[in-house]
Scaffold this active site. Sequence first.
Site, mmCIF file in Angstrom:
data_model
loop_
_atom_site.group_PDB
_atom_site.id
_atom_site.type_symbol
_atom_site.label_atom_id
_atom_site.label_comp_id
_atom_site.label_asym_id
_atom_site.label_seq_id
_atom_site.Cartn_x
_atom_site.Cartn_y
_atom_site.Cartn_z
ATOM 1 N N GLY A 10 0.831 -1.184 -0.065
ATOM 2 C CA GLY A 10 0.107 0.100 0.042
ATOM 3 C C GLY A 10 0.843 1.142 -0.034
ATOM 4 N N ASP A 41 -3.213 -12.300 7.021
ATOM 5 C CA ASP A 41 -4.196 -11.952 6.213
ATOM 6 C C ASP A 41 -5.236 -11.171 7.317
ATOM 7 O OD1 ASP A 41 -6.601 -11.925 4.828
ATOM 8 O OD2 ASP A 41 -6.800 -14.094 4.571
ATOM 9 N N THR A 67 -9.803 -0.528 1.558
ATOM 10 C CA THR A 67 -9.557 1.039 1.324
ATOM 11 C C THR A 67 -10.924 1.350 0.065
ATOM 12 O OG1 THR A 67 -8.007 0.942 -0.164
ATOM 13 C CG2 THR A 67 -7.825 1.597 2.158
ATOM 14 N N THR A 106 -8.934 7.572 9.129
ATOM 15 C CA THR A 106 -9.408 8.363 8.183
ATOM 16 C C THR A 106 -10.375 9.303 8.849
ATOM 17 O OG1 THR A 106 -10.717 8.196 6.306
ATOM 18 C CG2 THR A 106 -11.262 6.627 7.900
ATOM 19 N N ASP A 107 -10.602 10.429 7.702
ATOM 20 C CA ASP A 107 -11.697 11.499 8.021
ATOM 21 C C ASP A 107 -12.815 11.044 7.972
ATOM 22 O OD1 ASP A 107 -10.421 11.402 5.296
ATOM 23 O OD2 ASP A 107 -12.002 12.819 4.979
ATOM 24 N N TYR A 130 -17.574 2.204 4.814
ATOM 25 C CA TYR A 130 -15.950 2.385 5.221
ATOM 26 C C TYR A 130 -15.880 3.097 6.382
ATOM 27 C CZ TYR A 130 -11.347 4.244 4.429
ATOM 28 O OH TYR A 130 -10.135 4.500 4.849
ATOM 29 N N TRP A 155 -7.280 11.956 2.007
ATOM 30 C CA TRP A 155 -6.948 12.297 0.555
ATOM 31 C C TRP A 155 -5.522 11.989 0.418
ATOM 32 C CZ3 TRP A 155 -9.435 17.687 -1.105
ATOM 33 C CH2 TRP A 155 -10.677 17.607 -0.664
#
Length: 291
Positions: A10, A41, A67, A106-107, A130, A155
């Site tokens: 990633g 995993d 994601t 995350t936001d 998500y 972002w």
Amino acid sequence: MKILVFGRSGQVATQLQAQAEVIALGRDRADVIALGRDRADLTDPAACAAAIATHAPDVVINAAAYTAVDRAEEDEAQASVINGAAPGAMARDCAARAIPFVHISTDYVFAGDGDAPWSPDDAPGPLGAYGRSKLAGERAIAEAGGQWAVLRTSWVFSAHGSNFLKTMLRLSETRDALNIVEDQIGGPTPADAIAAACLTMARAMVDDGGKGGMHHFSGTPDTSWKGFAEEIFARAGRNVAVTGIPTFAYPTPAQRPLNSRMDCSALKAQFGIDRPDWRAGIDRALAALSN
């Protein structure tokens, strides 16, 4: 210092591996062990916890996640295991072994209303699957106890993987005009800056058992997706006309937050980490792509 990283290919995991060899982390170099799906995993939380026991690291960084924001709307169960149950299992094992644990979030845990920057203490209100799955991971980590830090970011972009910058560059090969959403506002964040922040936090947490908690980290200055695209094209020398459109004109399966501004002052106060200039991050990503 031995760092166990969940994730290998990633955007942030790639940068963690690259930077570990060159960033000074205090008294010693970092030995990074990055685990891909073949070795850990995330659909099997127990296997993730077992990997920590096997490698006996000084600190763990979870840079792996589900994601696919839109696909999660139809695959919430899987997203919840990867983003919720697996980080919780990692955190519990780290707590039992007194190993600091750093996790990237995350936001999307916020509803995105208003125009004030979101503080780490603000009440979450995810709009979709998500965001719910990531919030479940945050809560499981906090409930595990031990020494933990969650770094919410937004972002993310780099020269690696799939992201907005690479999509814009690809579209600019065949298009001279694009319609881009202009009413979603946030801070584009270079993946290399996120990796550097995680490494700084990891060293500080190993040295000081009192450091950790919920933190925000996003690029500066805040902008729209339209503004982000325009800067990408300008710096890449691409002649593409960008027209701003509202979110409703670009429907997606998952609802996006309109306000992704983030208050990053707590991260600066505790770890001395400044918000990165995403425009410089574009230049670094373009240089990496050209090489």
